[in-house]
Design a protein around this motif. Structure first.
Motif, mmCIF file in Angstrom:
data_model
loop_
_atom_site.group_PDB
_atom_site.id
_atom_site.type_symbol
_atom_site.label_atom_id
_atom_site.label_comp_id
_atom_site.label_asym_id
_atom_site.label_seq_id
_atom_site.Cartn_x
_atom_site.Cartn_y
_atom_site.Cartn_z
ATOM 1 N N ALA A 15 0.821 -1.215 0.000
ATOM 2 C CA ALA A 15 0.000 0.000 0.000
ATOM 3 C C ALA A 15 0.854 1.264 0.000
ATOM 4 C CB ALA A 15 -0.930 0.002 1.208
ATOM 5 N N VAL A 16 0.417 2.227 -0.775
ATOM 6 C CA VAL A 16 1.004 3.561 -0.761
ATOM 7 C C VAL A 16 0.362 4.348 0.374
ATOM 8 C CG1 VAL A 16 1.079 5.750 -2.036
ATOM 9 C CG2 VAL A 16 1.544 3.579 -3.217
ATOM 10 N N GLN A 17 1.175 5.077 1.113
ATOM 11 C CA GLN A 17 0.636 5.884 2.205
ATOM 12 C C GLN A 17 -0.178 7.061 1.659
ATOM 13 O OE1 GLN A 17 3.031 6.604 5.707
ATOM 14 N NE2 GLN A 17 4.657 5.257 4.960
ATOM 15 N N ARG A 18 -0.928 7.674 2.521
ATOM 16 C CA ARG A 18 -1.715 8.846 2.139
ATOM 17 C C ARG A 18 -1.126 10.097 2.798
ATOM 18 N NH1 ARG A 18 -6.445 7.696 -0.375
ATOM 19 N NH2 ARG A 18 -7.176 5.534 -0.298
ATOM 20 N N PRO A 19 -1.108 11.214 2.095
ATOM 21 C CA PRO A 19 -0.665 12.456 2.728
ATOM 22 C C PRO A 19 -1.510 12.769 3.965
ATOM 23 C CG PRO A 19 -0.772 12.722 0.349
ATOM 24 C CD PRO A 19 -1.406 11.394 0.657
ATOM 25 N N ASP A 20 -0.942 13.553 4.868
ATOM 26 C CA ASP A 20 -1.568 13.880 6.144
ATOM 27 C C ASP A 20 -2.639 14.958 5.936
ATOM 28 O OD1 ASP A 20 -2.174 14.898 8.709
ATOM 29 O OD2 ASP A 20 -0.177 14.377 9.469
ATOM 30 N N SER A 21 -3.899 14.575 6.037
ATOM 31 C CA SER A 21 -4.989 15.518 5.773
ATOM 32 C C SER A 21 -5.038 16.633 6.822
ATOM 33 C CB SER A 21 -6.328 14.777 5.722
ATOM 34 O OG SER A 21 -6.590 14.117 6.936
ATOM 35 N N ARG A 22 -4.662 16.325 8.075
ATOM 36 C CA ARG A 22 -4.681 17.363 9.109
ATOM 37 C C ARG A 22 -3.622 18.427 8.839
ATOM 38 N NH1 ARG A 22 -4.431 13.776 14.484
ATOM 39 N NH2 ARG A 22 -2.915 12.730 13.139
#
Length: 357
Positions: A15-22
């Motif tokens: 899995a590719v990580q997701r950017p930090d939405s916060r």
């Protein structure tokens, strides 16, 4: 890492990580408080916010920069698709190592960590501490006649890219740039992109190292014949890569995938690098959120690849050198965006009245 990847070729599916939405939200909120009309800094505001999400902090920075150039030769060079002889690849690897190439000059200016990785050249590369030796074969096979890479060679090349990212563990860069060198690699990139986008080769074929109009037409005809020979479906990116790609293009694909898995922001260079990004994003669509695009090159196919990636490049300077040079040139623009975002005063700090509601 290379041995581990060969034992587990499914690593590319991790899995590719997701950017930090916060962090993205915090950066966006800060942008709205800075002493300027909203949106007045244009895309500088957007890239600062995007980098904030990638780096997981409200005030991103680009201090630690890694530039890796992957080099390899291509069998199709024997068909006269380049204005330069094939031995130039090895000669340029030596030039990178000695610091005399355009990208090394720019990387030095930025204080970037730079390396060149040799995945396979026809001519011998002089022994040098500045060259990472990851030889797979002297060159790919001529994809106009047969498959460019075996399955094992493809896995090896992908793993080299991942290895160069994994070595950064504990010292994660703020930004990663991949460059490439390989006589014949615009032909390989054109073939891959045309096959995956279901376009005719002539729509994407450009001058590369400096071909004239008739030479470009001949190059496009050869590439189209290869596309027809291999008949790769648009949803088979690894097959397109193995049949018509190069070791250095595959290494960039591996590096981009690993950056997404390791949460490292990527700044993509020109046409060939963008084709590698296209392949990587077709394999892992979430990877797109980890990419910024440095420039639009003068290669005609680059605009079409950027459109396929829904990418808006930072610069358009009619460059077509490759090496990662256009992306490295755009770094100062990103640094300026980060510094404006972090160092400008807010309306409250400066005692300046905000716009009336």
């Amino acid at each position: 890492m290379i041995a581990a990847a060969l034992d587990n070729p499914r690593w590319i599916e991790e899995a590719v990580q997701r950017p930090d939405s916060r962090a993205t939200e915090a950066a966006l909120e800060r942008q709205q408080q800075l002493t300027k009309p909203a949106g007045s800094l244009g895309r500088l505001e957007a890239v600062a916010v995007q980098l904030a999400g990638m780096q997981g902090c409200s005030k991103p920075q680009i201090e630690r920069l890694n530039v890796t150039v992957f080099a390899a030769d291509h069998g199709i060079a024997a068909d006269g698709v380049s204005a330069y002889p094939q031995e130039v690849t090895a000669q340029m690897v030596a030039n990178f190592a000695s610091g005399g190439a355009a990208v090394t000059v720019l990387a030095r200016h930025l204080g970037a960590e730079f390396e060149v990785v040799n995945l396979g050249t026809v001519a011998k590369v002089p022994v040098s501490e500045g060259v990472i030796d990851r030889m797979i074969a002297p060159a790919t096979a001529n994809f106009c006649q047969q498959q460019a890479m075996t399955t094992i060679q493809l896995q090896q090349a992908l793993a080299v890219g991942a290895e160069r990212i994994d070595r950064l563990a504990g010292q994660r860069p703020d930004l990663f740039i991949a460059g490439e060198m390989g006589i014949g690699n615009t032909s390989a990139a054109t073939a891959i992109a045309a096959a995956l986008m279901q376009r005719k080769a002539l729509e994407l074929t450009g001058p590369g190292t400096g071909l004239n109009r008739l030479q470009i037409q001949s190059k496009a005809q050869k590439i189209q014949q290869a596309i027809d020979l291999h008949a790769v479906a648009a949803d088979r990116p690894l097959e397109a890569l193995s049949r018509m790609g190069g070791f250095e293009i595959a290494a960039m694909v591996g590096a981009y995938l690993r950056c997404g898995q390791q949460a490292i922001p990527v700044l993509v260079d020109g046409f060939i690098s963008s084709v590698a990004a296209l392949v990587a994003c077709l394999l892992q669509p979430d990877l797109r959120s980890w990419m910024l695009f440095g420039h639009q090159s003068a290669e005609p196919g680059h605009r079409l690849v950027l459109e396929a990636l829904d990418a808006e490049p930072l610069l358009q300077l009619d460059m077509r050198l490759g090496e990662g040079s256009g992306a490295v040139l755009a770094v100062d623009l990103l640094r300026a965006a980060c510094r404006l975002h972090a160092e400008m005063a807010t309306f409250a700090e400066a005692g300046v009245s905000d716009r009336a509601e």
